[in-house]
Design an enzyme around this catalytic site. Structure first.
Site, mmCIF file in Angstrom:
data_model
loop_
_atom_site.group_PDB
_atom_site.id
_atom_site.type_symbol
_atom_site.label_atom_id
_atom_site.label_comp_id
_atom_site.label_asym_id
_atom_site.label_seq_id
_atom_site.Cartn_x
_atom_site.Cartn_y
_atom_site.Cartn_z
ATOM 1 N N ARG A 44 0.862 -1.191 0.000
ATOM 2 C CA ARG A 44 0.000 0.000 0.000
ATOM 3 C C ARG A 44 0.898 1.240 0.000
ATOM 4 N NH1 ARG A 44 2.411 2.014 3.776
ATOM 5 N NH2 ARG A 44 0.877 3.678 3.736
ATOM 6 N N ALA A 46 0.870 5.220 -2.141
ATOM 7 C CA ALA A 46 0.700 5.567 -3.561
ATOM 8 C C ALA A 46 1.872 5.132 -4.461
ATOM 9 C CB ALA A 46 0.420 7.064 -3.682
ATOM 10 N N GLN A 194 -2.111 2.639 10.005
ATOM 11 C CA GLN A 194 -0.805 2.677 9.324
ATOM 12 C C GLN A 194 0.244 3.407 10.167
ATOM 13 O OE1 GLN A 194 -3.744 3.318 7.872
ATOM 14 N NE2 GLN A 194 -3.747 2.829 5.704
ATOM 15 N N ASP A 235 -1.837 11.064 -2.095
ATOM 16 C CA ASP A 235 -2.303 10.027 -3.020
ATOM 17 C C ASP A 235 -2.682 10.588 -4.378
ATOM 18 O OD1 ASP A 235 -2.832 8.782 -0.198
ATOM 19 O OD2 ASP A 235 -2.713 7.151 -1.654
ATOM 20 N N ASN A 245 -5.168 12.696 0.626
ATOM 21 C CA ASN A 245 -4.274 11.823 1.400
ATOM 22 C C ASN A 245 -5.142 11.102 2.427
ATOM 23 O OD1 ASN A 245 -1.574 10.845 1.981
ATOM 24 N ND2 ASN A 245 -1.700 11.969 3.899
ATOM 25 N N LYS A 246 -4.500 10.256 3.217
ATOM 26 C CA LYS A 246 -5.216 9.426 4.185
ATOM 27 C C LYS A 246 -6.225 10.226 5.002
ATOM 28 C CE LYS A 246 -5.012 5.916 4.494
ATOM 29 N NZ LYS A 246 -6.012 5.093 3.744
HETATM 30 O O1 MRU Z 1 -4.467 3.396 2.283
HETATM 31 P P1 MRU Z 1 -2.980 3.562 2.165
HETATM 32 O O2 MRU Z 1 -2.222 2.978 3.311
HETATM 33 O O3 MRU Z 1 -2.466 3.091 0.826
HETATM 34 O O4 MRU Z 1 -2.782 5.129 2.212
HETATM 35 C C1 MRU Z 1 -1.490 5.669 2.073
HETATM 36 C C2 MRU Z 1 -1.431 7.141 2.254
HETATM 37 O O5 MRU Z 1 -2.415 7.802 2.462
HETATM 38 C C3 MRU Z 1 -0.074 7.771 2.091
HETATM 39 O O6 MRU Z 1 0.023 8.929 2.854
HETATM 40 C C4 MRU Z 1 0.131 8.145 0.608
HETATM 41 O O7 MRU Z 1 -0.146 7.059 -0.219
HETATM 42 C C5 MRU Z 1 1.495 8.630 0.344
HETATM 43 S S1 MRU Z 1 2.686 7.347 0.451
HETATM 44 C C6 MRU Z 1 4.224 7.947 0.068
#
Ligand code: MRU
Length: 348
Positions: A44, A46, A194, A235, A245-246
């Site tokens: 997981r 991006a 996470q 993302d 983003n998350k």
């Molecule tokens: O759902 P996830 O764990 O894939 O979400 C990840 C995020 O929100 C990260 O902050 C984003 O992908 C940037 S990773 C360098």
């Protein structure tokens, strides 16, 4: 620790569902199993899912190379469709898949076997570039930070979310390497945790001081003067600088503004989606109710309770102090500044 290990014809992902309790790898030998690994969050983040999907395309090509040119390309298009459907928000996924497809299309005159080899090499290139890009992001981001700094981060934008080094955590790694004294607060990042499971673990592996907090403690810490900056990944970034983003990132941006703190986003150019004018058009993934109603398989909410579980939110550009990219820092992002950066640097 490597989130992705690739060896001609097979790929393995560090199983992020099991961290920090177990460090095991899931091997994938075909495109379908890569797509499942992305969907099920084995891999997981991006940039990591972008690179994973690129390898997925290369595995698809290897399994299709007995077909003639037209059928080979049709099969690849189908694989691309399947990969893109796994997770909708992070644009790095479709960026990488499109880059792979365009190599296949421009080489359409060659034998499928040859094209399949070229696609594996292209996936390797995407992976190698990701690490180099993150180091550049890290180095330019580190310059923005004072000699001593307490940073609040959210989710995991580290080596685990990329092919290596990380974006937001890459900035932290570069700052530490430059001799800065960095203390990190990791928000646990409900519901999927996470921050607690991945960021805390990843930073501890590198001996970078990290303190875990629950997400709802951020405002209290800021009010007490315990945080100097917020730093997150992304993302998808729209043409006007709005950042998906998350889930929970937007709340941190509003809190940072209320407390006069800088709010930084670290992301590669492949996270920008210039076809989207604003964050309103970014598709937001909704995930299973069980992520809220259970913790580690144990039910914590009433049976049949209604649940809403959006996995991402959008932070308007107006709340962002700077977006840190491999091509430079965009302070107070505007559509014009973003357009200018892409005119000068662009990306494939
Ligand atoms: O759902 P996830 O764990 O894939 O979400 C990840 C995020 O929100 C990260 O902050 C984003 O992908 C940037 S990773 C360098």
């Amino acid at each position: 620790m490597e989130a992705i290990r690739a060896d001609r014809g097979k790929i393995a992902f560090l199983d992020q569902r099991k961290l920090p309790l177990e460090t095991t790898y899931v091997e994938c030998h075909d495109c379908q199993s890569v797509a499942s690994a992305i969907k099920e969050m084995v891999v997981r983040g991006a940039p990591a899912i972008g690179a994973a999907a690129a390898y997925g395309m290369a595995l698809a090509a290897a399994s299709l190379m007995h077909l003639d040119g037209e059928l080979f390309l049709a099969g690849l298009a189908e694989a691309a469709h399947g990969l893109k459907a796994t997770r909708p928000t992070a644009v790095n996924l479709s960026w990488a898949v499109e880059r792979m497809l365009s190599v296949a299309r421009t080489q359409a005159g060659r034998e499928p076997r040859q094209v399949a080899d070229m696609l594996w090499e292209e996936a390797e290139r995407i992976a190698a570039e990701d690490i180099a890009i993150n180091k550049k992001i890290g180095d330019s981001g580190a310059k923005l930070l004072p000699q001593e700094v307490r940073i609040l981060t959210h989710c995991n934008a580290g080596a685990l979310a990329t092919v290596g080094y990380g974006t937001a955590l890459g900035v932290i790694r570069s700052a530490v390497a430059a001799g800065k004294k960095v203390i990190v607060f990791a928000g646990e990042t409900r519901p999927y945790l996470q921050g607690a499971r991945l960021t805390a673990w990843e930073l501890m592996q590198d001996n970078i001081p990290v303190t875990l907090i629950a997400d709802n403690m951020a405002g209290y810490l800021m009010q007490k003067g315990a945080v100097d900056a917020v730093l997150v990944g992304a993302d998808r970034i729209a043409a006007n600088g709005d950042v998906a983003n998350k889930i929970g990132t937007y709340s941190l941006a509003v809190l940072a503004r209320a407390h006069g703190l800088p709010f930084y986003v670290a992301a590669p150019l492949s996270t920008f989606d210039l076809t989207i004018a604003s964050g309103d058009d970014i598709p937001i993934e909704e995930r299973a109710a069980a992520e809220l109603t259970e913790i580690a398989g144990v039910r914590i909410a009433p049976e049949n309770v209604a649940v809403y579980n959006p996995a991402f939110d959008v932070t308007p550009a107006a709340y962002i102090t700077a977006i840190i990219t491999e091509a430079g820092v965009i302070a107070e992002p505007t559509p014009e500044k973003i357009k200018r950066l892409f005119t000068v640097h662009g990306h494939e």
